[in-house]
Design a protein around this motif. Structure first.
Motif, PDB file in Angstrom:
ATOM      1  N   ARG A  16       0.844  -1.207   0.000  1.00  0.00           N
ATOM      2  CA  ARG A  16       0.000   0.000   0.000  1.00  0.00           C
ATOM      3  C   ARG A  16       0.874   1.249   0.000  1.00  0.00           C
ATOM      4  O   ARG A  16       0.606   2.217  -0.720  1.00  0.00           O
ATOM      5  CB  ARG A  16      -0.934  -0.005   1.201  1.00  0.00           C
ATOM      6  N   GLN A  17       1.938   1.229   0.792  1.00  0.00           N
ATOM      7  CA  GLN A  17       2.835   2.388   0.849  1.00  0.00           C
ATOM      8  C   GLN A  17       3.583   2.579  -0.474  1.00  0.00           C
ATOM      9  O   GLN A  17       3.874   3.699  -0.888  1.00  0.00           O
ATOM     10  CB  GLN A  17       3.844   2.192   1.984  1.00  0.00           C
ATOM     11  N   ILE A  18       3.889   1.469  -1.154  1.00  0.00           N
ATOM     12  CA  ILE A  18       4.672   1.547  -2.393  1.00  0.00           C
ATOM     13  C   ILE A  18       3.801   1.921  -3.590  1.00  0.00           C
ATOM     14  O   ILE A  18       4.201   2.735  -4.434  1.00  0.00           O
ATOM     15  CB  ILE A  18       5.377   0.196  -2.661  1.00  0.00           C
ATOM     16  N   LEU A  19       2.596   1.358  -3.668  1.00  0.00           N
ATOM     17  CA  LEU A  19       1.822   1.410  -4.909  1.00  0.00           C
ATOM     18  C   LEU A  19       0.682   2.432  -4.935  1.00  0.00           C
ATOM     19  O   LEU A  19       0.113   2.673  -6.008  1.00  0.00           O
ATOM     20  CB  LEU A  19       1.242   0.024  -5.212  1.00  0.00           C
ATOM     21  N   THR A  20       0.317   2.988  -3.814  1.00  0.00           N
ATOM     22  CA  THR A  20      -0.773   3.966  -3.842  1.00  0.00           C
ATOM     23  C   THR A  20      -0.421   5.126  -4.772  1.00  0.00           C
ATOM     24  O   THR A  20       0.651   5.726  -4.656  1.00  0.00           O
ATOM     25  CB  THR A  20      -1.069   4.487  -2.428  1.00  0.00           C
ATOM     26  N   LYS A  25       1.728   0.226 -15.893  1.00  0.00           N
ATOM     27  CA  LYS A  25       2.277   0.543 -17.226  1.00  0.00           C
ATOM     28  C   LYS A  25       2.475  -0.702 -18.092  1.00  0.00           C
ATOM     29  O   LYS A  25       2.501  -0.618 -19.316  1.00  0.00           O
ATOM     30  CB  LYS A  25       3.587   1.300 -17.100  1.00  0.00           C
ATOM     31  N   GLN A  26       2.593  -1.900 -17.470  1.00  0.00           N
ATOM     32  CA  GLN A  26       2.724  -3.135 -18.251  1.00  0.00           C
ATOM     33  C   GLN A  26       2.094  -4.285 -17.483  1.00  0.00           C
ATOM     34  O   GLN A  26       2.154  -4.326 -16.252  1.00  0.00           O
ATOM     35  CB  GLN A  26       4.196  -3.472 -18.520  1.00  0.00           C
ATOM     36  N   GLU A  40       4.517   2.280 -12.528  1.00  0.00           N
ATOM     37  CA  GLU A  40       5.346   3.478 -12.452  1.00  0.00           C
ATOM     38  C   GLU A  40       4.874   4.295 -11.259  1.00  0.00           C
ATOM     39  O   GLU A  40       3.724   4.754 -11.214  1.00  0.00           O
ATOM     40  CB  GLU A  40       5.246   4.314 -13.731  1.00  0.00           C
ATOM     41  N   ARG A  41       5.758   4.454 -10.262  1.00  0.00           N
ATOM     42  CA  ARG A  41       5.399   5.166  -9.036  1.00  0.00           C
ATOM     43  C   ARG A  41       5.435   6.674  -9.272  1.00  0.00           C
ATOM     44  O   ARG A  41       5.947   7.162 -10.293  1.00  0.00           O
ATOM     45  CB  ARG A  41       6.349   4.769  -7.923  1.00  0.00           C
ATOM     46  N   GLN A  42       4.907   7.419  -8.300  1.00  0.00           N
ATOM     47  CA  GLN A  42       4.846   8.884  -8.438  1.00  0.00           C
ATOM     48  C   GLN A  42       6.226   9.516  -8.522  1.00  0.00           C
ATOM     49  O   GLN A  42       6.390  10.573  -9.146  1.00  0.00           O
ATOM     50  CB  GLN A  42       4.068   9.477  -7.261  1.00  0.00           C
ATOM     51  N   ASN A  43       7.223   8.877  -7.904  1.00  0.00           N
ATOM     52  CA  ASN A  43       8.577   9.439  -7.955  1.00  0.00           C
ATOM     53  C   ASN A  43       9.310   9.052  -9.232  1.00  0.00           C
ATOM     54  O   ASN A  43      10.493   9.365  -9.393  1.00  0.00           O
ATOM     55  CB  ASN A  43       9.375   8.998  -6.726  1.00  0.00           C
ATOM     56  N   GLY A  44       8.623   8.335 -10.144  1.00  0.00           N
ATOM     57  CA  GLY A  44       9.226   7.946 -11.414  1.00  0.00           C
ATOM     58  C   GLY A  44       9.883   6.589 -11.409  1.00  0.00           C
ATOM     59  O   GLY A  44      10.269   6.077 -12.477  1.00  0.00           O
TER      60      GLY A  44
END
Length: 520
Positions: A16-20, A25-26, A40-44
């Motif tokens: 949850r902390q990683i993927l929210t 993307k694939q 693709e996370r918010q930090n890129g």
């Protein structure tokens, strides 16, 4: 315990902390039982989930990077592409993780051992799934994946302290842990307090990877002794677990299976060689078939009709001899039967010697392979022998409706004709040119076919098993050893003048000598 509800609860909290707010993307598959999901996370940064769902081992892995193959890969769940993750959670009292996306779409990672799957739901209704062979998953409804169980003290008291009724997800490891602390000897209140303390401990991520008698295991229960790996990071722990499973656990499992398999084959080959040796000894101490035929012809007047045996003078060696007879045949016909056996005797001896040589070579090879496997210390040294474990099954369309006997051994399908007309049907209609065709030599009997649609090399032990059936379903079923013709079906043909069941064999590729045996 890597697919246990309590561990998945820890993993879901971390995911949850990683993927929210991450975007999908694939999502693709390039292996039969493997699904790769890329975010693709918010930090890129990229984050990968690899779902490995083989029949032997199912788990999640989180590679730091993943390069998609240029060929043989297929996109899946394309409706989710570029959609944003809103929440990650574990289903109540269940071994499944849900990923909610914008648009009321949910991707469920269902981690049910060899029934693991990834399923897409739209507004709670099933839309698509990865493992299509799991037909019951098509009937799943998203809200029903939550298993609501009353777990307060009143329910515990009503269950008379049976924690399994309230927490079935504790599993076998939980049962062993409770037994080790004498749970059954505690008072009801003491049991409740112990249960609550255990649940509180399980909510903290103390993860250990250990070596067990069954291989490599992951646990969140306290352990006694050394661990191969310990961490509070569920993602890191699963990656280590996956690596150690294959480098240590899978190596030892495969090594054990290979030793067991080759030992059985070697013992079987030794017994078969002993049977051949015993049969040769019997031949050496008995009269030759031609001599028996001559004795019968000399004393036809002394042979009563319908006799199963007769004692006659042995004018070759002196004394008398007890001769077995076919009660359905006349004296001359019984003599002719022995003459036929004498005619084939030289050929059978040659085949007998060839089988002896082959079995001796097979026993020596198996002994050498067992020695190499026994001293193997890693999977690389074991790799040359792993193909021996690959049992490939051949699908038989509409098998229950086929009109002849069917047998299966080590994934190979064997068909046996029931009568003369049925033999024609089997050989001329159902058998294909690369199938292996067998028949007891020089006597009537069933046609036997080893199915080989993939045109593989049929193992010798499979040929022998089929030959045993061909011998059993023939006129030589009562003999100690029977020569059986082995050839490709393409060398078997029939002309219009032949009776039902009769065929012409243009090439006998091999003749094996086996003991007539019926097996299931």
């Amino acid at each position: 315990m890597h697919n246990n509800h309590f561990f998945l609860r820890i993993l879901a909290q971390q995911l949850r902390q990683i993927l929210t707010y991450a975007r999908l993307k694939q999502c693709f598959s390039q292996e039969k039982d493997e699904l790769v999901i890329g975010f693709e996370r918010q930090n890129g940064d990229d984050f990968w989930i690899k779902c490995c769902f083989s029949s032997q081992f199912s788990t999640l892995q989180f590679p730091s990077q993943f390069h998609r193959a240029g060929r043989n890969s297929i996109d899946l769940f394309s409706d989710l592409l570029l959609h944003e993750v809103q929440d990650v959670y574990v289903f109540e009292n269940e071994r499944a993780i849900g990923l909610d996306f914008l648009g009321q779409q949910t991707l469920v990672l269902k981690l049910f051992g060899n029934r693991s799957n990834v399923i897409l739901f739209q507004e709670g209704e099933h839309v698509a799934q990865f493992q299509k062979k799991l037909s019951k998953d098509y009937e799943l409804v998203l809200p029903e994946l939550h298993r609501s169980i009353d777990q307060d003290f009143d329910a515990f008291e009503a269950a008379d302290g049976d924690y399994k009724a309230l927490y079935p997800t504790l599993g076998k490891e939980g049962a062993a842990y409770f037994d080790a602390f004498g749970y059954a000897t505690k008072s009801l209140q003491g049991q409740w307090e112990f249960l609550q303390q255990t649940l509180e401990n399980l909510s903290e991520p103390h993860i250990s990877i250990v070596e067990t008698t069954k291989g490599i295991g992951l646990t969140i229960f306290p352990i006694h002794g050394d661990a191969l790996f310990q961490s509070q990071d569920a993602v890191e722990a699963l990656n280590q677990f996956y690596s150690l499973h294959y480098s240590i656990g899978e190596f030892r499992r495969e090594k054990g299976l290979l030793i067991e398999l080759l030992t059985k084959q070697r013992v079987k080959a030794i017994h078969y060689l002993e049977s051949l040796t015993k049969q040769q000894h019997v031949r050496e101490v008995n009269l030759a078939y031609e001599e028996i035929g001559n004795i019968l012809m000399a004393f036809l007047h002394l042979i009563p009709a319908g006799a199963k045996s007769v004692e006659l003078e042995d004018f070759y060696h002196g004394g008398t001899i007890q001769i077995k007879l076919n009660p359905l045949l006349s004296g001359p016909e019984n003599a002719e039967n022995y003459y036929r056996k004498a005619k084939n005797y030289v050929k059978e001896i040659a085949h007998w010697q060839a089988n002896v040589d082959r079995k001796q070579a097979e026993i020596a090879l198996l002994g050498e392979q067992l020695g190499q496997i026994s001293v193997a210390e890693n999977r690389k040294q074991l790799k040359p022998f792993l193909p021996l474990l690959r049992v490939q099954t051949t699908a038989v369309a509409d098998a229950p409706d086929l009109p002849f006997k069917q047998f299966e051994t080590d994934g190979w399908v064997i068909w046996v004709g029931k009568n003369a007309k049925n033999n024609d049907l089997l050989t001329l209609k159902y058998a294909k040119k690369f199938d292996i065709w067998l028949h007891a030599r020089d006597v009537s009997g069933s046609h036997v076919v080893i199915r080989n649609p993939q045109q593989r090399t049929v193992p010798k032990h499979i040929v022998e098993k089929a030959a045993e059936l061909a011998a059993h379903f023939s006129k030589r079923a009562t003999e100690s050893l029977c020569p059986v013709i082995v050839t490709s079906k393409k060398y078997v043909r029939k002309t219009k003048d032949l009776l039902p069941g009769q065929v012409i064999v243009d090439r006998e590729e091999e003749v094996v000598l086996v003991k007539p045996t019926f097996w299931e």
